[in-house]
Design a protein around this motif. Structure first.
Motif, PDB file in Angstrom:
ATOM      1  N   LEU A 280       0.702  -1.111   0.017  1.00 28.36           N
ATOM      2  CA  LEU A 280       0.094   0.059   0.143  1.00 28.36           C
ATOM      3  C   LEU A 280       0.784   1.481  -0.033  1.00 28.36           C
ATOM      4  O   LEU A 280       2.061   1.192   0.504  1.00 28.36           O
ATOM      5  CB  LEU A 280      -1.016  -0.013   1.088  1.00 28.36           C
ATOM      6  CG  LEU A 280      -1.641  -1.198   1.524  1.00 28.36           C
ATOM      7  CD1 LEU A 280      -2.584  -0.762   2.749  1.00 28.36           C
ATOM      8  CD2 LEU A 280      -2.817  -1.222   0.236  1.00 28.36           C
ATOM      9  N   GLU A 281       0.454   2.087  -0.593  1.00 25.53           N
ATOM     10  CA  GLU A 281       1.287   3.619  -0.422  1.00 25.53           C
ATOM     11  C   GLU A 281       0.119   4.620   0.021  1.00 25.53           C
ATOM     12  O   GLU A 281      -1.041   4.605  -0.048  1.00 25.53           O
ATOM     13  CB  GLU A 281       1.455   3.894  -2.146  1.00 25.53           C
ATOM     14  CG  GLU A 281       2.856   2.896  -2.399  1.00 25.53           C
ATOM     15  CD  GLU A 281       3.300   3.440  -3.877  1.00 25.53           C
ATOM     16  OE1 GLU A 281       2.734   4.326  -4.256  1.00 25.53           O
ATOM     17  OE2 GLU A 281       4.050   2.807  -4.229  1.00 25.53           O
ATOM     18  N   ARG A 282       0.861   5.503   0.248  1.00 30.57           N
ATOM     19  CA  ARG A 282      -0.012   6.791   1.146  1.00 30.57           C
ATOM     20  C   ARG A 282      -0.842   7.316   0.089  1.00 30.57           C
ATOM     21  O   ARG A 282      -0.558   7.548  -1.180  1.00 30.57           O
ATOM     22  CB  ARG A 282       1.068   7.825   1.581  1.00 30.57           C
ATOM     23  CG  ARG A 282       0.517   8.931   1.980  1.00 30.57           C
ATOM     24  CD  ARG A 282       1.738  10.040   2.516  1.00 30.57           C
ATOM     25  NE  ARG A 282       1.008  11.142   3.192  1.00 30.57           N
ATOM     26  CZ  ARG A 282       0.564  12.304   2.879  1.00 30.57           C
ATOM     27  NH1 ARG A 282       0.574  12.416   1.672  1.00 30.57           N
ATOM     28  NH2 ARG A 282      -0.188  13.324   3.857  1.00 30.57           N
ATOM     29  N   ASN A 283      -2.173   7.834   0.473  1.00 30.39           N
ATOM     30  CA  ASN A 283      -3.140   8.499  -0.304  1.00 30.39           C
ATOM     31  C   ASN A 283      -2.730   9.930  -0.469  1.00 30.39           C
ATOM     32  O   ASN A 283      -3.219  10.449   0.608  1.00 30.39           O
ATOM     33  CB  ASN A 283      -4.598   8.007   0.229  1.00 30.39           C
ATOM     34  CG  ASN A 283      -5.809   8.816  -0.694  1.00 30.39           C
ATOM     35  OD1 ASN A 283      -5.484   9.336  -1.604  1.00 30.39           O
ATOM     36  ND2 ASN A 283      -6.951   8.650  -0.029  1.00 30.39           N
ATOM     37  N   PRO A 284      -2.213  10.593  -1.454  1.00 24.68           N
ATOM     38  CA  PRO A 284      -1.994  11.961  -1.332  1.00 24.68           C
ATOM     39  C   PRO A 284      -3.178  12.883  -1.082  1.00 24.68           C
ATOM     40  O   PRO A 284      -3.026  14.104  -1.112  1.00 24.68           O
ATOM     41  CB  PRO A 284      -1.344  12.291  -2.588  1.00 24.68           C
ATOM     42  CG  PRO A 284      -1.691  10.951  -3.506  1.00 24.68           C
ATOM     43  CD  PRO A 284      -2.335   9.949  -2.888  1.00 24.68           C
ATOM     44  N   ASN A 285      -4.516  12.414  -1.703  1.00 25.42           N
ATOM     45  CA  ASN A 285      -5.703  13.103  -1.535  1.00 25.42           C
ATOM     46  C   ASN A 285      -6.642  12.664  -0.339  1.00 25.42           C
ATOM     47  O   ASN A 285      -7.671  12.933  -0.471  1.00 25.42           O
ATOM     48  CB  ASN A 285      -6.316  13.004  -2.861  1.00 25.42           C
ATOM     49  CG  ASN A 285      -5.532  13.329  -4.077  1.00 25.42           C
ATOM     50  OD1 ASN A 285      -5.088  14.297  -4.047  1.00 25.42           O
ATOM     51  ND2 ASN A 285      -5.325  12.300  -5.036  1.00 25.42           N
ATOM     52  N   TYR A 286      -6.194  12.194   0.668  1.00 25.59           N
ATOM     53  CA  TYR A 286      -7.024  11.830   1.652  1.00 25.59           C
ATOM     54  C   TYR A 286      -7.599  12.973   2.211  1.00 25.59           C
ATOM     55  O   TYR A 286      -7.158  13.849   2.434  1.00 25.59           O
ATOM     56  CB  TYR A 286      -6.022  10.884   2.687  1.00 25.59           C
ATOM     57  CG  TYR A 286      -6.865  10.262   3.766  1.00 25.59           C
ATOM     58  CD1 TYR A 286      -8.008   9.465   3.513  1.00 25.59           C
ATOM     59  CD2 TYR A 286      -6.574  10.601   5.155  1.00 25.59           C
ATOM     60  CE1 TYR A 286      -8.643   8.726   4.336  1.00 25.59           C
ATOM     61  CE2 TYR A 286      -7.387   9.788   6.236  1.00 25.59           C
ATOM     62  CZ  TYR A 286      -8.341   8.957   5.701  1.00 25.59           C
ATOM     63  OH  TYR A 286      -9.162   8.284   6.747  1.00 25.59           O
ATOM     64  N   TRP A 287      -8.959  12.643   2.702  1.00 23.30           N
ATOM     65  CA  TRP A 287      -9.896  13.806   3.184  1.00 23.30           C
ATOM     66  C   TRP A 287      -9.398  14.366   4.660  1.00 23.30           C
ATOM     67  O   TRP A 287      -9.709  15.403   4.930  1.00 23.30           O
ATOM     68  CB  TRP A 287     -11.411  13.107   3.135  1.00 23.30           C
ATOM     69  CG  TRP A 287     -11.652  12.074   4.269  1.00 23.30           C
ATOM     70  CD1 TRP A 287     -11.681  10.842   3.618  1.00 23.30           C
ATOM     71  CD2 TRP A 287     -11.715  12.110   5.561  1.00 23.30           C
ATOM     72  NE1 TRP A 287     -11.742   9.989   4.671  1.00 23.30           N
ATOM     73  CE2 TRP A 287     -11.872  10.710   5.795  1.00 23.30           C
ATOM     74  CE3 TRP A 287     -11.717  12.884   6.655  1.00 23.30           C
ATOM     75  CZ2 TRP A 287     -12.113  10.269   7.304  1.00 23.30           C
ATOM     76  CZ3 TRP A 287     -11.711  12.251   7.739  1.00 23.30           C
ATOM     77  CH2 TRP A 287     -12.027  11.167   8.208  1.00 23.30           C
ATOM     78  N   ASP A 288      -8.417  13.277   5.178  1.00 25.00           N
ATOM     79  CA  ASP A 288      -8.188  14.036   6.721  1.00 25.00           C
ATOM     80  C   ASP A 288      -6.822  14.523   6.538  1.00 25.00           C
ATOM     81  O   ASP A 288      -5.823  13.806   6.426  1.00 25.00           O
ATOM     82  CB  ASP A 288      -8.053  12.657   7.713  1.00 25.00           C
ATOM     83  CG  ASP A 288      -7.841  13.107   8.938  1.00 25.00           C
ATOM     84  OD1 ASP A 288      -7.834  14.415   9.183  1.00 25.00           O
ATOM     85  OD2 ASP A 288      -8.094  12.117   9.960  1.00 25.00           O
ATOM     86  N   ALA A 289      -6.570  15.905   6.531  1.00 24.92           N
ATOM     87  CA  ALA A 289      -5.726  16.799   5.752  1.00 24.92           C
ATOM     88  C   ALA A 289      -4.383  16.276   6.739  1.00 24.92           C
ATOM     89  O   ALA A 289      -4.411  16.425   7.854  1.00 24.92           O
ATOM     90  CB  ALA A 289      -6.021  18.041   5.885  1.00 24.92           C
ATOM     91  N   GLY A 290      -3.164  16.051   6.010  1.00 20.84           N
ATOM     92  CA  GLY A 290      -2.021  15.974   6.593  1.00 20.84           C
ATOM     93  C   GLY A 290      -1.723  14.404   6.863  1.00 20.84           C
ATOM     94  O   GLY A 290      -0.608  14.155   7.331  1.00 20.84           O
ATOM     95  N   LYS A 291      -2.826  13.532   6.634  1.00 23.03           N
ATOM     96  CA  LYS A 291      -2.630  12.357   7.157  1.00 23.03           C
ATOM     97  C   LYS A 291      -2.651  11.357   5.744  1.00 23.03           C
ATOM     98  O   LYS A 291      -3.552  11.695   4.789  1.00 23.03           O
ATOM     99  CB  LYS A 291      -3.548  11.767   7.909  1.00 23.03           C
ATOM    100  CG  LYS A 291      -3.399  12.500   9.527  1.00 23.03           C
ATOM    101  CD  LYS A 291      -4.717  11.887  10.611  1.00 23.03           C
ATOM    102  CE  LYS A 291      -4.453  13.024  11.702  1.00 23.03           C
ATOM    103  NZ  LYS A 291      -5.530  12.367  12.613  1.00 23.03           N
ATOM    104  N   PRO A 292      -2.163  10.274   5.943  1.00 25.61           N
ATOM    105  CA  PRO A 292      -1.247   9.446   6.785  1.00 25.61           C
ATOM    106  C   PRO A 292      -0.005   9.972   6.673  1.00 25.61           C
ATOM    107  O   PRO A 292       0.306  10.743   5.967  1.00 25.61           O
ATOM    108  CB  PRO A 292      -1.329   7.928   6.358  1.00 25.61           C
ATOM    109  CG  PRO A 292      -1.724   7.984   4.979  1.00 25.61           C
ATOM    110  CD  PRO A 292      -2.392   9.341   4.645  1.00 25.61           C
ATOM    111  N   TYR A 293       0.779   9.444   8.052  1.00 20.94           N
ATOM    112  CA  TYR A 293       1.960  10.138   7.871  1.00 20.94           C
ATOM    113  C   TYR A 293       3.108   9.272   7.171  1.00 20.94           C
ATOM    114  O   TYR A 293       4.074   9.522   6.719  1.00 20.94           O
ATOM    115  CB  TYR A 293       2.393  10.155   9.686  1.00 20.94           C
ATOM    116  CG  TYR A 293       1.620  11.014  10.189  1.00 20.94           C
ATOM    117  CD1 TYR A 293       1.708  12.615   9.831  1.00 20.94           C
ATOM    118  CD2 TYR A 293       0.817  10.606  11.271  1.00 20.94           C
ATOM    119  CE1 TYR A 293       0.923  13.414  10.592  1.00 20.94           C
ATOM    120  CE2 TYR A 293      -0.185  11.551  11.593  1.00 20.94           C
ATOM    121  CZ  TYR A 293      -0.253  12.986  11.363  1.00 20.94           C
ATOM    122  OH  TYR A 293      -0.895  13.787  12.246  1.00 20.94           O
ATOM    123  N   LEU A 294       2.706   7.865   7.250  1.00 24.32           N
ATOM    124  CA  LEU A 294       3.685   6.760   6.667  1.00 24.32           C
ATOM    125  C   LEU A 294       3.370   7.059   5.337  1.00 24.32           C
ATOM    126  O   LEU A 294       2.566   7.454   4.525  1.00 24.32           O
ATOM    127  CB  LEU A 294       3.232   5.288   7.169  1.00 24.32           C
ATOM    128  CG  LEU A 294       3.179   5.101   8.706  1.00 24.32           C
ATOM    129  CD1 LEU A 294       2.406   3.931   8.912  1.00 24.32           C
ATOM    130  CD2 LEU A 294       4.611   5.020   8.995  1.00 24.32           C
TER     131      LEU A 294
END
Length: 540
Positions: free
Chosen positions: A213-227
């Motif tokens: 899995l890779e980080r979702n750059p467009n995630y609704w919870d701004a700034g997350k995830p950190y990994l």
């Protein structure tokens, strides 16, 4: 810990949402600032059969897929409900209408908008038709209205107070309508290359090796995830799992991934720690499921003899190293509201077990053997195999010879829940915070032989029990539901189609430089969106 009723959870959560939001916005002057970056390597054992929890309740699927999919709601460390894909929920005074206000601007990983149509379609076409728990949980849904793209109104023909206990990303996973509608849902290719709304995006599954899995750059919870990445490694051998943790090749391993004796040693290393929180929502219990359609197992005296032959205190101590508690009911004792302590009890008693078998007509032969059984066990780790060996020895003391059979997960689940070709099997289920969500599936008769994993494997049929379950499911009076579930426990512990052995206390082994690995009572089936490293550069 006392787990509140679903209705009380909803009321408490409604009062706490504003307060929680204020705290989150204000922050703590003493809190460390999370850092972005790093790869988290997780043990996936056994390897998931499917990557979508909307169609499977298996623990490997749940641990993985809740990082790809968000839940409508989340649970904090005190069982309060928190906003997820739903930012607000309202239950009508008669408990027959649940309104969900959805979060605006959420996108599926392929860029399509997440809307109320996805929730309505999934409830009607997946939860009510295929999900092992939700078929019962949402059985009383009359219709689902979507007055706009961000509002879902669920109308129940009868109250269903347990629903709010299971609207997280594992309990009620929403699938993308635009990728599933009009397809063969059970064989849709997106079951194994999932597209969700969650903090991480599926990239690759190399069967037998790893899932990336890779980080979702467009995630609704701004700034997350950190990994940056999460890698799920398939490591079938217990010794290899222990070595991978010890060497730092794996930083997170849930659901008691190594023998407890190894965990105690590993937890003393400066690079690792042991964590037992994050399992409260599961309320797990381990049991011996008995195929009551087998001629020699139809007699309740034989089933009672099997129960009395097992020293549950020794079993908990020898096999689980004390990471558990002997069980007397399928409802675990931490569910204080529902737990019935006054069920029929069957303490360890070899003499009584032998007398019961004699009375049932199974006398020992010249070799001391009364009959033979095959013991199957859920292939989820070393403790399950050791459980089979312990129970084999227990049976031998009362003249029952046993053969232990090992197999992979797909073969096991089809044998137990499809072909029903077994005598007894060692299994564990999550009971969750309401018996309707996780316990009754092991006793309700309408799922028998339908190849629905983790439902009624024993083949137990009791019209009284089916009616107790239906009455509890449709009651809007929590006190009445509690009364019905206590009668349910007394009845099934009289009939003994399944033998509760242990209230499991799972543990997680994790790297000592990880932060915020537990954010709720359902963390083992939650996401890693809050997790971060002290020094991410060490884990690139």
């Amino acid at each position: 810990m006392s787990i509140s009723s679903s209705l009380h959870l909803w009321r408490r959560a409604t009062r706490s949402v504003l307060f929680a939001t204020m705290i989150a916005a204000t922050g703590s002057a003493f809190a460390q600032t999370p850092k972005h970056g790093g790869t988290l390597t997780v043990i996936a054992q056994p390897e998931p059969v499917i990557l979508t929890a909307a169609l499977s309740t298996s623990s490997p699927t749940g641990i993985f897929s809740t990082n790809v999919f968000d839940g409508l709601i989340e649970y904090d460390k005190d069982f309060h409900l928190k906003p997820g894909l739903a930012v607000k929920w309202t239950l009508s005074p008669d408990s027959r209408t649940l309104t969900l206000d959805l979060r605006h601007g959420v996108k599926w990983h392929d860029g399509a908008p997440f809307t109320s149509a996805d929730v309505k379609w999934t409830l009607e076409n997946v939860w009510k038709k295929y999900h092992p728990r939700n078929q019962a949980l949402f059985a009383n849904v009359d219709r689902v209205d979507t007055p706009d793209e961000y509002t879902v109104v669920i109308h129940f023909s009868k109250p269903s107070l347990a629903v709010l206990s299971s609207l997280n990303s594992n309990g009620a996973q929403v699938l993308p309508k635009h990728l599933y509608e009009g397809t063969d849902i059970l064989n849709n290719p997106y079951n194994n290359k999932p597209v969700g709304t969650g903090p991480f995006v599926f990239k690759k599954w190399v069967k037998g090796d790893y899932i990336l899995l890779e980080r979702n750059p467009n995630y609704w919870d701004a700034g997350k995830p950190y990994l940056d990445k999460v890698i799920y490694r398939v490591i079938p051998d217990g010794g290899a799992r222990t070595a991978a943790l010890e060497k730092g090749e794996v930083q997170y391993a849930p659901l008691s991934p190594v023998p407890a004796r190894d965990a105690q040693r590993l937890a003393k290393l400066p690079t690792l720690r042991i964590e037992t929180k994050g399992y409260e929502w599961l309320s797990p219990w381990l049991f011996l499921d008995i195929n009551v359609d087998r001629p020699l197992l139809k007699d309740v005296r034989v089933r009672e003899a099997l129960y009395r032959s097992i020293d549950r205190d020794a079993y908990n101590r020898v096999v689980w190293y004390g990471f558990g508690k002997p069980a007397v009911s399928p409802v675990v004792s931490t569910l204080t509201e529902f737990f019935e302590p006054n069920v029929p009890k069957y303490p360890y008693d070899v003499a009584k077990a032998n007398a019961l078998l004699d009375a049932a007509g199974y006398k020992p032969g010249a070799d001391g053997i009364r009959f033979r059984l095959t013991i199957d066990y859920l292939p989820y780790g070393d403790e399950f195999q050791r459980s089979a060996e312990f129970i084999k020895q227990a049976f031998r003391k009362v003249g029952i010879a046993a053969d232990i059979r090992n197999q992979d997960v797909p073969t096991y689940t089809h044998r137990i829940y499809g072909d029903r070709d077994f005598d007894v099997t060692i299994q564990w289920y999550a009971g969750f915070s309401d018996p309707q969500v996780g316990v009754t599936r092991d006793y309700q008769s309408d799922s028998i032989g339908k190849n629905i994993p983790f439902t009624n494997g024993s083949g137990y049929r009791n019209p009284k029990v089916d009616q107790l379950i239906r009455d509890a499911q449709s009651s809007g009076d929590q006190a009445e539901r509690v009364k019905l579930f206590k009668e349910f426990q007394r009845t099934v512990q009289t009939d003994l189609p399944s033998l509760p052995l242990t209230e499991l206390h799972f543990f997680t082994l994790e790297a000592s430089d990880l932060h915020d690995t537990v954010s709720g009572v359902d963390q083992v089936y939650g996401s890693f969106k809050n997790v971060w490293y002290t020094d991410p550069s060490r884990h690139e």
